[in-house]
Every structure is written in structure tokens, then in C-alpha cells.
Design an enzyme around this catalytic site. Structure first.
Site: not given
Length: 595
Positions: A394, A504, A537
Site C-alpha cells: 500500500d 485488495k 495492513c
């Protein structure tokens, strides 16, 4: 007119030319020649003007005749006051141009890469001329011929068994309104049987995926989790099997397939897949051009029209079996057999120990995986590089840009953005050694169908105007929506072609994605984690990986949080109890250990 020798100054590029060998012959009048000829030349017709070079192979080899003819044509057309000076200056310009080209190419260009490839092909051609090698078994083929196979040098190659070709909703299948009546899926059962038989016997397996749809090339599909582009669920690759992505019809022209097969000692191919008349035929042609012997498995191939399939099979097989045309097995363009014949031939091999090929004509198969060790906590970490992937979580504008979603919620993004130089350096080092790389983006489909209600508008959601799917600003676009400007990777850590980009919908990289399937197909057992945020995450993804049996290491200087204390707590939890989730380390130590 008589031939009259003439001389003029030659620039250093042509030193010591044997000028007596050079004669100029022209029908251009010197004095009182016919006025019609003068008029013709004045009107620009100089077709009768030429230079003839006699008695010097050296001058002929250096194209002197053509060069001087061109200059004389220009002189005749432009009529300079001093023709000889015009020619001399023209030669000087040509000399300078040639020198520049010579300097650009290099003092001694020899195209060594091409010469080496030609030498390799010449050696393979010579070996082929000596006849086919015996195998561990023989597959019976059309024309009462046999195709020898051996686990040390034979591969099953499946072409483009993707959902785009094999389902009605696929990018190709959708163009056939009566898809259910099309024979394109006729080879699927055969491919499944071949895969089972060849896997059990221990053959090399290779798969191709095509992002060429007619005249359209879809590079954007490579490295994504697009289900149409992916291999059909019944024919997915397993860990350790070769998977190549191609934009040409043939599987060799735009991929490293030849290199991958040679590295495993392969020089014989069992070929199947779709479409028989397009990518199968092109692959067979490209394979025999590279001196791979080919056997087409007819009932494990298909096309959208049965006649197209039949014609392609005939074109592949008949040049091979016509008496007197080509006696070599599988080299023009291929033998043709059936699934049943392959099963019968290879079944006994499953119970026989596999021989190791160390022949001089193939690269040594990679059986020993290089490992590197480096300082880590709670103890030294060792990674098998060929089975390790770098996972970058990310690193997107939504979370790192001062104008992004994270900042709009009141978070200080500077601690997260501060890791980008270390991530960039790690990425460069990992790419240099050719390692697998996965980039994740937390994102949702434009219609938000993959965003659960609790995340979209639940009680814990941000205030209106700052929720997923809403427009944050013209510059950032819709919040965490796939394809929006804010949902892109930061500029210094952009993905390159061939690197997997994973969208995702949750915190973890494995939830509702094909990451596990992709990693296993690539033979990955170890993961190096970086990214943001550490406690959300990154940690979630590491825990998911740990549950699936992957060994993981988190690089402390390549991960961060909006809250430094949260980062530190997550790091301590990961490496607690002897590394219950994984190791933690510094990127400089890993980079220093890389070969």
C-alpha cells in the site's frame, strides 16, 4: 565518346585510392555536342550519367561507383560554378557522416550476441541432423511414426488456457453469440488428462498466457488478478511450473520461454491448448525454428471452428509425414498424437526414478538454490532467493500524499513518506537480482461492490465527504477506488512491467485476492514485507502469510505508521516468542547480503 581518366582530391577517409582504376563515362556534352542532349540534362533527366569502376574489387566493395554516381547526378542537377570543388566537398560530407556512424557503433562492431546465437543454433542444427535421441518412452503418432520422450528433456507446453478464451464472458468468447456450441472448449478435458499424466511422471510443465486479443495488446492485464486473463481454474499452474506472458501469437517470440526450457534441459515439446489455428500453429513454427522437436496432441487442442482446427493440424502434420519430404522427427512442423497415446507412453515412468540430465547442450538445471543470511531479530534470517518475493504493501497516494485520504483524516503522513527512499533503494536492489515483486493497493471496484457496508458507511466510518468512493478532490479523485489518481503508487516506487500489482479490498493482502495462488505458482516460500501502515495492513498481511505457511521478514526502515508507538508495538509482536510471526531486520543488511 572516349573514356577519359580524371582525378580530384580525395579526403583522408579514402586514402591512397588507385585512381587509375576509376573512369568517368558521361554522355554530357563538352562543347559542340548535340543540343538535344544538353536540353535533356538541363531539364533534369540525368539517367544516362554514370560512373564505371573497373579493375578494383576493393573499390567495388566500398561502393565507390554508387557514391560518385550520386555526386555527379547532384552536380548535373545543381550546376555548381566549380564541379570538381562541389564533388570534393560532397565527399568530405560523406566522410564526416561515415565517421560519425563508425564512432556511434564502435571501433570494432562485431554483434557478438548475434554471433553467439547463430553459433548456438548451428550446433543445434548439427545435432538435429544426427537424428533423434532415444527417450525413456515412445508416443505413437500419425503416419506410423513415434515421438520419443524423456523426463530429462521433454516438456508439456499448454498454450493460452485462459478464461478469456474458454468462457462465454471472456474477452474472446464474448464475440461468439453461440459460444456453448463452439468447439473451443473441446480440448480442455484432454489438457486436464495430459497435465495429470505428465505431472505424475515428472515432466517439465510450462503455461503461456496471452494478452494479445486480435490486433489489440493489453499490457495492463499483466501482473494483475484479472480473472479473465488468468488460466482457467481447472488448468492453473502449480508451484515450480513455468508461466510466461506473451503478446505475440507464438509463445517464444515475446517471452523467455526458450531460456526457461533450455535451463531445464528441454529440447522436446508436447504441445496443446488453444487456438489450434493461431497460437498453437505459431508456437509450433517458432519451436522448430529453434530446433525443439514438437509433438501436437490433437485432442487436447481446439479452435472456435472445427474446420480451422482440422486445417491447422493438417498443416502441422502433413509436411512431417509426407514420404520423402522430411524424415526428421518433430522438426517440420510437428508429429501429431492423442492424449491416450501420451498417457499410455508416460504412465510407466511414474514409478521409475527420474534421471538427472547434465548434457553439454543444455544449461545446468537449477537444483541448488542460493541462500543469503543477514542480521535480524530475534536471530539471523536466511532467505532462499529463488523462492523469495518482495511484497510492498500500500505505498499509494491515498496514504502517503499530503493531499491524500490519510492526511484528510488529520494524520501526519511525513513518518510514512519518510520510508520511501529506503523502499526505493531496496526495490532497485531486488530488481537488479531479478527477484519476484508484488505491489499491493487497498482499493475497491468503481461500483464499490467489493466494499462491505461496515467499511463503506458503518458507524465507525469517517464523516460524510471523506468516505470510500466519495470524491476527495479533483486532484485525488474518488477515495480508494481502483484507477483513481489517489489510488496510484507513489512516483518513486511505481511497478514495472512483469511485477504483480494486487488490488485488495481488505487490510490483508490475501483476503479476496489471488496472491496465495500466484506465489505458489511461482514457487515462493519466503516473503520480505515493506509498506504502510505497520500495525494495520502490513501486520495483517504478514499474519495471513504466516497462517498459509510462508516464512516472513519485515524490514523496519521500510515500514511505518502515522503513530510511531503503533509501529514499534507491531514490530515487537511480530518477532516475539522466537519470531512467532516472522523476523524483523534492516534493509541495508539485506541489500548488503544480496549477490
Amino acid at each position: 565518346h572516349k573514356l577519359r581518366p580524371f582525378c580530384f582530391s580525395i579526403v583522408p577517409f579514402w586514402n591512397e585510392l588507385p585512381l587509375r582504376s576509376l573512369r568517368a563515362q558521361s554522355h554530357f556534352p563538352r562543347a559542340s555536342s548535340a543540343h538535344s542532349r544538353s536540353a535533356r540534362m538541363a531539364n533534369g533527366s540525368n539517367g544516362s550519367l554514370k560512373v564505371v569502376v573497373e579493375g578494383s574489387a576493393y573499390l567495388s566493395e566500398h561502393n565507390v561507383e554508387a557514391v560518385l554516381s550520386g555526386l555527379l547526378h547532384e552536380a548535373a542537377a545543381q550546376k555548381p560554378a566549380n564541379p570538381l570543388k562541389f564533388i570534393e566537398e560532397g565527399l568530405a560530407k560523406l566522410s564526416a557522416q561515415t565517421k560519425r556512424k563508425h564512432d556511434e557503433i564502435g571501433a570494432a562492431p562485431n554483434f557478438s550476441h548475434d554471433l553467439q546465437r547463430r553459433a548456438d543454433m548451428a550446433a543445434r542444427a548439427k545435432a538435429a541432423a544426427e537424428g533423434v535421441k532415444p527417450g525413456e518412452a515412445n508416443v505413437e503418432c500419425r503416419g506410423s511414426r513415434q515421438f520419443p520422450v524423456a523426463r530429462s528433456d521433454t516438456a508439456l507446453v499448454l498454450i493460452d488456457m485462459q478464461s478469456d478464451f474458454l468462457t462465454a464472458a471472456g474477452r474472446v468468447g464474448m464475440h461468439y453469440p453461440n459460444f456453448k456450441d463452439c468447439p473451443v472448449t473441446d480440448g480442455m478435458a484432454g489438457c486436464q488428462r495430459l497435465l495429470a499424466a505428465c505431472r505424475e511422471a515428472g515432466f517439465v510443465i510450462a503455461h503461456s498466457r496471452s494478452h494479445r486479443y486480435g490486433a489489440t495488446v493489453r499490457d495492463d492485464l499483466v501482473g494483475t488478478d484479472d480473472q479473465g486473463y488468468e488460466l482457467h481454474p481447472l488448468l492453473r499452474a502449480r508451484p515450480g511450473e513455468i508461466v510466461v506472458d506473451k503478446w505475440t501469437f507464438g509463445a517464444f517470440a515475446s517471452t523467455p520461454l526458450e531460456e526457461e526450457l533450455r535451463a531445464r534441459g528441454v529440447d522436446r515439446i508436447l504441445l496443446c491448448g488453444v487456438l489450434t489455428n493461431v497460437c498453437i500453429f505459431a508456437t509450433a513454427s517458432q519451436a522448430v525454428d529453434r530446433f525443439f522437436r514438437v509433438c501436437l496432441i490433437e485432442d487436447a487442442c481446439a479452435a472456435f471452428d472445427k474446420e480451422w482446427h482440422n486445417m491447422a493440424v493438417r498443416l502441422i502434420s502433413e509436411p512431417q509425414i509426407k514420404k520423402g519430404h522430411n524424415g526428421q522427427i518433430g522438426l517440420y512442423f510437428g508429429e501429431v498424437s492423442s492424449v491416450a497415446e501420451v498417457e499410455k507412453a508416460v504412465k510407466p515412468l511414474a514409478s521409475i526414478p527420474r534421471p538427472v540430465s547434465d548434457g553439454p547442450s543444455a544449461k545446468k538445471r537449477i537444483t541448488e538454490v542460493r541462500s543469503v543470511g543477514f542480521d535480524a531479530k530475534p536471530h539471523k534470517c536466511t532467505l532462499p532467493l529463488e523462492h523469495t518475493a518482495l511484497v510492498m504493501i500500500d505505498l499509494q497516494k491515498d496514504f502517503l500524499d499530503p493531499k491524500g485520504f490519510g492526511a484528510c483524516l488529520g494524520n501526519d503522513v511525513k513518518p510514512c513518506a519518510a520510508i520511501l527512499p529506503a523502499c526505493e533503494a531496496l526495490l532497485a536492489a531486488w530488481r537488479k537480482r531479478g527477484g519476484k515483486i508484488v505491489h499491493t493497493l487497498e482499493s475497491h471496484l468503481p461500483d464499490l461492490s467489493d466494499c462491505p457496508p461496515a467499511k463503506l458507511n458503518g458507524a465507525r466510518c469517517p464523516p460524510d465527504g471523506k468516505r470510500i468512493g466519495q470524491v476527495l478532490s479533483p486532484e485525488m479523485g474518488r477515495i480508494m477506488v481502483r484507477g483513481e489518481p489517489g489510488n496510484g503508487l507513489m512516483p518513486t516506487v511505481q511497478a514495472l512491467a512483469g511485477e504483480k500489482v494486487l488490488h485488495k479490498p481488505g487490510k490483508g493482502a490475501f483476503y479476496h485476492t489471488d496472491l496465495d495462488e500466484y506465489l505458489r505458482a511461482e514457487g515462493i516460500t519466503h516473503l520480505v514485507f515493506t509498506g504502510v501502515t505497520t500495525e494495520v495492513c502490513v501486520q495483517t498481511s504478514m499474519r495471513e502469510a504466516n497462517d498459509r505457511g510462508y516464512d516472513c521478514v519485515l524490514l523496519e526502515d521500510c515500514t511505518s505508521s502515522y503513530f510511531p508507538e503503533f509501529k514499534q508495538s507491531a514490530i515487537e509482536m511480530i518477532r516475539a516468542q522466537g519470531g512467532i510471526i516472522g523476523w524483523t531486520a534492516m534493509s541495508r543488511d539485506l541489500i548488503a547480503a544480496l549477490p
